[in-house]
Design an enzyme around this catalytic site. Structure first.
Site, PDB file in Angstrom:
ATOM      1  N   ASN A 224       0.808  -1.217   0.000  1.00 36.63           N
ATOM      2  CA  ASN A 224       0.000   0.000   0.000  1.00 36.63           C
ATOM      3  C   ASN A 224       0.845   1.273   0.000  1.00 36.63           C
ATOM      4  OD1 ASN A 224      -2.808  -0.908   0.048  1.00 36.63           O
ATOM      5  ND2 ASN A 224      -2.167  -1.953   1.923  1.00 36.63           N
TER       6      ASN A 224
ATOM      7  N   ILE B 175      -2.996 -11.200  -1.985  1.00 36.80           N
ATOM      8  CA  ILE B 175      -2.150 -11.986  -2.884  1.00 36.80           C
ATOM      9  C   ILE B 175      -0.789 -12.265  -2.254  1.00 36.80           C
ATOM     10  CG2 ILE B 175      -0.770 -11.732  -5.000  1.00 36.80           C
ATOM     11  CD1 ILE B 175      -3.491 -12.627  -5.667  1.00 36.80           C
ATOM     12  N   ASP B 176      -0.244 -11.277  -1.565  1.00 39.38           N
ATOM     13  CA  ASP B 176       1.081 -11.462  -0.965  1.00 39.38           C
ATOM     14  C   ASP B 176       1.064 -12.562   0.097  1.00 39.38           C
ATOM     15  OD1 ASP B 176      -0.575  -9.802   0.502  1.00 39.38           O
ATOM     16  OD2 ASP B 176       0.998  -8.388   1.091  1.00 39.38           O
TER      17      ASP B 176
END
Lengths: 204, 204
Positions: free
Chosen positions: B8, B72-73
């Site tokens: 982010n 996703i990470d």
């Protein structure tokens, strides 16, 4: 007589019937009343001492500990518990362990409201208004549960690790008491402890 | 080929030798390079898809879970662990449990930096620059220890509750690995997992 517990942002007054929460700059509306108080707010300590009808209870607290710099409010709460974990869940959450009348130490974590604000600051996807009801016995499978679990479960494990009865108070004390085994919640705990000090020392 | 993990606030690039951390608006200096990436930042998803030399690895991730909305990470990290607890300690701390190749769920808490800032916001007396080294086997007897213990111990208990090996990564992963039993720390964990996806799918 009125009891008053003064924190950093708010003060709580108790007249034996109901609790009133005032901002710090509003407390002087009680200036002419007989008030027994405890205070952790250094900024207003001097002003308080000029209120001649107000009595600081701190010299009367019968509590010893090896803990350096333990807040007066934590000390007062601990005087009520002979053996157990004392949890005060406010802006900060303090956790103290009493064993056979002795204070064994304690720890501090940020309060639930701060953790929720942290999530909002980290990502707009991590925004929940309050800690939601969550099962602590199974792993979360969605983001909202994962956040509530992530706030509550670590804290509950840290509180329960001592295998003692848990005495909760403070704004979020009821939430924590609901999640901890062998626990109770008392909104008035600090005032009950203060009243005991008042009575024992014949201060009213 | 370069690997890139986009969060982010920052993106991390890895060229096989060193990790470079860039602010989001700086990542386009790599626009003309061959980059395989994963991205959790919705704000720049569209811009990324216009970079013709960049490849989004998300369609190639071989990972299934009942968890709704798992980043996703986190998914990519979990592909590296057959059985264990995966801890990514960044702005947020994510904790995921893998058992016999299956994702069992996970939880999220605010990262260490946020907790330290919370303390500062609560009271000037609760100001420490970093989590200090603290004994987790005995109860703190001063405020600084009480804060570090209060940040670390609940989290360690929540991570260790599964009795599995703990795989830590992220900016504060090393701190947590030092406190958790049966743990390891790998700064490059996400890139190793991404490289495995690249190789398995012959993407480079």
């Amino acid at each position: 007589m009125i009891l008053c517990d003064i924190g950093n942002s708010f003060a709580k007054f108790y007249d034996g019937k109901k609790v009133e929460r005032l901002k710090i700059d509003e407390i002087f509306r009680y200036a002419d009343r007989r008030v027994c108080y405890i205070n952790v707010n250094e900024r207003i300590a001097k002003e308080l001492s000029s209120l001649h009808k107000w009595l600081d209870l701190s010299p009367f607290i019968d509590f010893t500990t090896s803990y350096e710099g333990m807040g007066i409010d934590r000390q007062v709460l601990c005087t009520l518990v002979d053996d157990g974990v004392v949890v005060d869940a406010g802006s900060a959450i303090t956790v103290d362990v009493m064993e056979s009348g002795k204070h064994k130490g304690g720890f501090i974590t940020p309060g639930l409201r701060f953790l929720l604000e942290d999530f909002s600051a980290i990502s707009s996807r991590l925004r929940i208004a309050a800690v939601e009801s969550v099962e602590l016995d199974r792993l979360p499978l969605n983001t909202k549960d994962a956040m509530s679990y992530g706030i509550i479960k670590p804290l509950v494990l840290a509180i329960e690790q001592f295998g003692k009865r848990v005495y909760c108070t403070g704004g979020d004390g009821e939430i924590l008491a609901n999640y901890c085994a062998n626990s109770c919640y008392d909104e008035l705990m600090i005032f009950k402890a203060m009243m005991k000090i008042v009575q024992r020392n014949s201060l009213c």
